[in-house]
Design an enzyme around this catalytic site. Structure first.
Site: not given
Ligand SMILES: [Zn+2]
Length: 424
Positions: A94, A179, A60, A152, A62, A305
């Site tokens: 995203n 999510h 996870h 997510d 980004h 995350d």
């Protein structure tokens, strides 16, 4: 031939032993005892005094590229990962554009190949533009190379939409990663519904907003047979539901972040957005439940995350700043120092939750230090203490609540497919 000599490794039963690790063509060929002589032509990296782990896997992350390169790029994000000991990272869709077409998946894979230094596994979104209105083309996204589907950043609000997504994913033998957040219960809140919110007169995000989706999706997973994976579990209620689902044999797995194991809303020092993330820091009771769930396997894996933002964005304050903190460079030292060095967890438990367990759940060939496995390896100094210093991060993000924490367990060298991609 590369030999990592005098490595301290975990043996099968969890005790430590000393070994030479022999690497050729990117693959671990042999683990031998340290009496084995090293041929003159071999390249040697001495790991004496250090612990050697399979490279960590973070499901996870980004990476922000494409579209938000001021926050992070695939180049900086993978360097941050390597410095944190991660050799495989899965990146969330995203981005801008959202990773909802084969073209965007290909762009990420190409960039990762050209500019990345660890393995990057992209997720595709469940719905177009993550708007929750129309499913993406799962077949095309799978062909393009995604490893699962997730929106997510936001919850899929419509149950029928989620059920359809699960049916498709099951057909393709792909996981759905969720999510969990019910928008009707959270509008406008930045922190959890707890002590901090009461003290500051803020509206709080209630625990049910996560658990309602977890419960709904467990039932949909049971109905469709899909592998359902819950993102960043943070509440005692979600854990209760996951534990029961596992007892019923439903195909559910779950992840937790270091900050939800280490911090509660009562630790938030003030209106500082470096303590704002989604899900928010919950109550001490939730933190205790997360720890217990990771120990007993109700929660399967640790993820970061990792969510970098620029300093200007985070300077907007608790109300207006975006959610998220960086995590790749502090995850292992935090958990090692607070749970392993204190004697609460065996080292083997933490390592497993960051290596073999994510590999098993997502069917990855990595995560093991054994003959025939890819030589994705992390060398760690378990003794030397350093303070967390965001100015030394390789990520573009400086947004962390852990500044100044004194930690041990810092990676000193990271190898991917037998190549040193980062060293201290
Ligand atoms: Zn999320």
């Amino acid at each position: 031939m590369l030999v990592i000599t005098n490595a301290t490794v975990l043996a099968n039963e969890g005790e430590m032993r000393s070994a030479h690790i022999w690497i050729e063509d990117g693959v671990i060929r042999r683990l031998t005892d340290t009496k084995e002589p090293i041929p003159a032509h071999a390249e040697v990296r001495d790991a004496a005094g250090n612990f050697v782990s399979p490279g960590f896997i973070d499901m996870h992350v980004h990476l922000r590229e494409p579209g938000f390169e001021h926050k992070e790029t695939i180049a900086t994000g993978t360097r941050s990962a390597a410095k944190g000991g991660f050799t495989t990272i899965a990146c969330m869709p995203n981005t801008r554009p959202v990773t909802d077409t084969p073209e965007t998946v290909q762009l990420i894979l190409d960039k990762a190949e050209q500019e990345g230094i660890v393995k990057v596994l992209p997720y595709g979104s469940i719905t177009k533009n993550e708007l929750g209105r129309e499913l993406t083309d799962f077949v095309a996204l799978k062909q393009a190379g995604v490893i699962g589907f997730t929106d997510d950043g936001v919850g899929v609000q419509n149950a029928q939409m989620m059920k359809d997504a699960m049916k498709w994913a099951k057909e393709l033998d792909m996981p759905v990663i969720a999510h969990c957040e019910d928008d009707s219960l959270v509008k406008g809140a930045a922190v959890t519904d707890g002590e901090f919110a009461r003290k500051h007169g803020l509206k709080g995000i209630p625990n049910e907003s996560e658990a309602i989706h977890v419960g709904r999706d467990i039932l949909l997973s049971e109905a469709t047979g899909v592998h359902y994976h819950v993102c960043h579990v943070s509440t005692e209620q979600s854990i209760r539901l996951i534990r029961q689902a596992k007892q019923f044999g439903i195909r559910v797995t779950a992840e937790v972040c270091p900050h939800h194991l280490l911090l509660s809303d009562e630790d938030i020092p003030g209106m500082d957005a470096n303590w704002k993330m989604n899900p928010p820091l919950r109550t001490p009771r939730d933190v205790a439940a997360c720890i217990e769930a990771l120990e007993d396997g109700t929660i399967d894996i640790v993820v970061t995350d990792h969510a970098p933002h620029s300093e200007e964005e985070k300077a907007k304050g608790m109300d207006l700043a975006p959610f998220g903190i960086v995590g790749l460079e502090t995850a292992f030292p935090l958990l090692y120092t607070k749970f392993v060095a204190t004697g609460k967890w065996p080292l083997a438990l933490l390592v497993k939750r960051m290596t073999a367990d994510p590999a098993n759940i997502f069917g990855l060939p990595t995560g093991r230090l054994e003959e025939g496995a890819p030589a994705d390896i992390t060398v760690i100094d378990l003794e030397t203490e350093h303070e967390v210093d965001p100015s030394a991060f390789l990520t573009k993000g400086r947004n962390t609540p852990f500044t100044g924490w004194k930690l041990k367990g810092w990676p000193v060298m990271t190898l991917v497919d037998g190549r040193v991609v980062w060293s201290k």
